[in-house]
Design a protein around this motif. Structure first.
Motif, mmCIF file in Angstrom:
data_model
loop_
_atom_site.group_PDB
_atom_site.id
_atom_site.type_symbol
_atom_site.label_atom_id
_atom_site.label_comp_id
_atom_site.label_asym_id
_atom_site.label_seq_id
_atom_site.Cartn_x
_atom_site.Cartn_y
_atom_site.Cartn_z
ATOM 1 N N LEU A 229 0.858 -1.183 0.000
ATOM 2 C CA LEU A 229 0.000 0.000 0.000
ATOM 3 C C LEU A 229 0.897 1.237 0.000
ATOM 4 N N PRO A 230 0.932 1.998 -1.081
ATOM 5 C CA PRO A 230 1.838 3.165 -1.173
ATOM 6 C C PRO A 230 1.309 4.340 -0.369
ATOM 7 N N TRP A 231 1.542 4.317 0.927
ATOM 8 C CA TRP A 231 0.986 5.323 1.815
ATOM 9 C C TRP A 231 1.396 6.740 1.404
ATOM 10 N N GLU A 232 2.706 6.946 1.271
ATOM 11 C CA GLU A 232 3.191 8.300 1.005
ATOM 12 C C GLU A 232 2.668 8.844 -0.317
ATOM 13 N N LYS A 233 2.618 8.000 -1.328
ATOM 14 C CA LYS A 233 2.137 8.439 -2.633
ATOM 15 C C LYS A 233 0.677 8.876 -2.556
ATOM 16 N N LEU A 234 -0.153 8.089 -1.905
ATOM 17 C CA LEU A 234 -1.577 8.417 -1.799
ATOM 18 C C LEU A 234 -1.804 9.644 -0.914
ATOM 19 N N ILE A 235 -1.000 9.785 0.134
ATOM 20 C CA ILE A 235 -1.128 10.955 1.000
ATOM 21 C C ILE A 235 -0.744 12.218 0.235
ATOM 22 N N ASP A 236 0.352 12.147 -0.531
ATOM 23 C CA ASP A 236 0.784 13.307 -1.335
ATOM 24 C C ASP A 236 -0.253 13.663 -2.399
ATOM 25 N N GLU A 237 -0.844 12.661 -3.035
ATOM 26 C CA GLU A 237 -1.853 12.931 -4.060
ATOM 27 C C GLU A 237 -3.084 13.587 -3.460
ATOM 28 N N GLU A 238 -3.497 13.138 -2.300
ATOM 29 C CA GLU A 238 -4.663 13.736 -1.663
ATOM 30 C C GLU A 238 -4.377 15.190 -1.280
ATOM 31 N N ALA A 239 -3.171 15.434 -0.770
ATOM 32 C CA ALA A 239 -2.801 16.815 -0.428
ATOM 33 C C ALA A 239 -2.771 17.694 -1.679
ATOM 34 N N ALA A 240 -2.300 17.148 -2.807
ATOM 35 C CA ALA A 240 -2.264 17.919 -4.057
ATOM 36 C C ALA A 240 -3.669 18.254 -4.545
ATOM 37 N N VAL A 241 -4.600 17.309 -4.418
ATOM 38 C CA VAL A 241 -5.982 17.566 -4.821
ATOM 39 C C VAL A 241 -6.579 18.693 -3.981
ATOM 40 N N ARG A 242 -6.334 18.638 -2.688
ATOM 41 C CA ARG A 242 -6.858 19.690 -1.813
ATOM 42 C C ARG A 242 -6.252 21.045 -2.171
ATOM 43 N N ARG A 243 -4.952 21.072 -2.477
ATOM 44 C CA ARG A 243 -4.322 22.346 -2.840
ATOM 45 C C ARG A 243 -4.931 22.915 -4.113
ATOM 46 N N ARG A 244 -5.200 22.050 -5.087
ATOM 47 C CA ARG A 244 -5.777 22.545 -6.342
ATOM 48 C C ARG A 244 -7.175 23.116 -6.123
ATOM 49 N N TRP A 245 -7.970 22.424 -5.308
ATOM 50 C CA TRP A 245 -9.313 22.938 -5.039
ATOM 51 C C TRP A 245 -9.246 24.269 -4.293
ATOM 52 N N MET A 246 -8.376 24.345 -3.294
ATOM 53 C CA MET A 246 -8.261 25.587 -2.538
ATOM 54 C C MET A 246 -7.713 26.714 -3.402
ATOM 55 N N ALA A 247 -6.789 26.386 -4.301
ATOM 56 C CA ALA A 247 -6.261 27.419 -5.198
ATOM 57 C C ALA A 247 -7.349 27.945 -6.120
ATOM 58 N N PHE A 248 -8.206 27.050 -6.623
ATOM 59 C CA PHE A 248 -9.308 27.491 -7.487
ATOM 60 C C PHE A 248 -10.291 28.361 -6.710
ATOM 61 N N LEU A 249 -10.700 27.908 -5.534
ATOM 62 C CA LEU A 249 -11.654 28.686 -4.749
ATOM 63 C C LEU A 249 -11.044 30.002 -4.280
ATOM 64 N N GLY A 250 -9.701 30.025 -4.132
ATOM 65 C CA GLY A 250 -9.040 31.245 -3.701
ATOM 66 C C GLY A 250 -9.146 32.385 -4.694
ATOM 67 N N TRP A 251 -9.514 32.056 -5.948
ATOM 68 C CA TRP A 251 -9.738 33.126 -6.925
ATOM 69 C C TRP A 251 -10.964 33.966 -6.573
ATOM 70 N N PHE A 252 -11.889 33.393 -5.810
ATOM 71 C CA PHE A 252 -13.181 34.039 -5.589
ATOM 72 C C PHE A 252 -13.454 34.371 -4.124
ATOM 73 N N VAL A 253 -12.830 33.648 -3.195
ATOM 74 C CA VAL A 253 -13.108 33.855 -1.782
ATOM 75 C C VAL A 253 -11.871 33.451 -0.994
ATOM 76 N N ASP A 254 -11.697 34.079 0.173
ATOM 77 C CA ASP A 254 -10.559 33.733 1.026
ATOM 78 C C ASP A 254 -10.781 32.355 1.647
#
Length: 437
Positions: A229-254
């Motif tokens: 089970l590639p723990w680190e890989k899956l944890i990093d991917e989940e963190a990247a997904v969250r960053r992308r969503w937050m970056a997109f929403l950051g265009w419109f709201v803090d």
């Protein structure tokens, strides 16, 4: 007692992913009202209906010479090759859930993998359904469509998409990063080869080749040392997904910002060294390095490449204009992320004037934005003759501005330069600094 404990573990694992997925949606969805209030939803709707009208008119009379083969292979390959897997893992899971690793594979990862396969199949079939009318009606591929039943092609593309998701899971498991990258590259290239042969070659050749490519990849999976089970890989991917969503929403709201790991990018990171080695340029240097090795640049260059490819294959002057306008608008919004870059706390000890920070951020955003706008503008102008035959015929008879539609492109480029070279940098420079460095 032991059986009861196992049942509790199974119930916990089955509910864990559902609860984390629900918590993620509850964190993200409420911010979308600000997205729609900003007018972004209306803008997307206008783009959607414009493209829909163009698509309906296009499939009624697909022009001869339009690159149907290239567009079809690229479109379906892009849909099939994506292999996301949302595990919703968090950094602490590799410690607290490690004793249940074997059961997690069966009752946590496998359901997530099945859902990812279903979504990939639906995505690929949706893209194929959009392309099928063009494939059937184009003078260049009509003879191929006669010998390629659409139902059978759809089933084969669904198999390719499902196998890509499973392949993406298997290529996450090797311990060596070089093996992960190599397996991904092989999967991408073979997917492109399979899709091209299924669309353009006789099925009696394409199907055996597809099976052969799958067998080759399956054999390659067995070579490297792997994690169960590639723990680190899956944890990093989940963190990247969250960053992308937050970056997109950051265009419109803090929204709360997410930390990201710097990428190496040796092919472009050297560009920061071109800045003058002077104290007054220190903030410029820091922002240039943070930009070139951060996620903002990764999203930017992928978007620019995708926009350039669409401009090359479009072949319609009005569609090109819309694509270009949307492209530089998105480029500007992506570059606005530079105003929200936060350095480590120790940056407060650096003897630099804090008021120069956002000025430097705006300067880096200006250079990157102008470069992207001019690059896409040149691509759009120079490739105007590579589109549909009807467009080429009209271009061939014109000269000067008419030949390259400069009367359309020059105002658009000026608008893009103003948006990315003046308005966005101006907004960045006027941002209020919430953190006193």
């Amino acid at each position: 007692m032991r059986e009861k404990g196992q049942e509790e573990q199974l119930g916990f694992m089955r509910s864990l992913r559902r609860s984390r997925a629900a918590a993620f949606r509850q964190e993200i969805v409420p911010h979308f009202r600000y997205v729609f209030q900003s007018g972004f939803g209306l803008f997307v709707s206008a783009i959607f209906f414009t493209v829909l009208v163009w698509y309906v008119g296009f499939i009624k009379a697909v022009p001869e010479g339009w690159p149907v083969e290239i567009v079809g292979v690229a479109l379906i390959s892009l849909g099939a090759v994506r292999a996301p897997l949302r595990a919703y893992f968090r950094p602490a899971d590799s410690v607290f859930l490690l004793p249940m690793e074997n059961r997690l594979l069966r009752f946590y990862i496998q359901p997530a993998l099945r859902k990812a396969i279903v979504m990939a199949v639906l995505r690929t079939l949706a893209l194929f359904l959009l392309f099928a009318p063009i494939y059937v009606r184009s003078p260049d591929t009509a003879h191929l469509a006669d010998s390629h039943p659409l139902f059978l092609l759809g089933a084969l593309f669904a198999i390719v998409a499902g196998c890509n998701v499973y392949g993406g899971w298997r290529e996450r498991r090797p311990a060596a990063r070089s093996w992960r990258l190599g397996l991904k590259l092989v999967r991408w290239l073979l997917t492109l080869l399979i899709v091209a042969n299924l669309l353009l070659k006789p099925l009696t050749i394409a199907i055996p080749l597809m099976l052969l490519c799958m067998a080759i990849v399956a054999l390659l999976w067995r070579i490297p040392a792997q994690h169960a089970l590639p723990w680190e890989k899956l944890i990093d991917e989940e963190a990247a997904v969250r960053r992308r969503w937050m970056a997109f929403l950051g265009w419109f709201v803090d929204v709360p910002s997410e930390t990201s790991k710097p990428a190496r990018r040796r092919w472009i990171a050297w560009a920061g060294e071109l800045l003058a080695w002077q104290r007054r340029r220190a903030w410029h240097y820091l922002y240039a390095k943070a930009f070139l090795r951060g996620e903002t640049f990764g999203a930017l260059w992928r978007w620019v490449i995708l926009s350039g490819i669409v401009l090359v294959v479009s072949g319609n002057a009005v569609a090109d204009a819309i694509i270009y306008a949307v492209s530089f608008l998105i480029v500007g919004l992506q570059l606005s992320e530079l105003g929200r870059v936060r350095f480590v706390e120790t940056a407060a000890t650096v003897p630099l004037e804090p008021e120069g920070r956002l000025v430097a951020a705006s300067a880096i955003a200006r250079v990157a934005g102008l470069g992207a706008v001019l690059l896409l503008g040149v691509v759009g102008i120079l490739t105007v003759k590579l589109g549909a035959a009807g467009e080429r015929a009209g271009v061939a008879g014109g000269e000067g501005m008419e030949a390259f539609h400069l009367n359309l492109w020059l105002p658009l480029i000026v608008a893009g330069l103003l948006w990315c070279g003046w308005w966005i940098p101006r907004k960045i420079a006027k941002l209020k600094d919430e953190d006193d460095l």
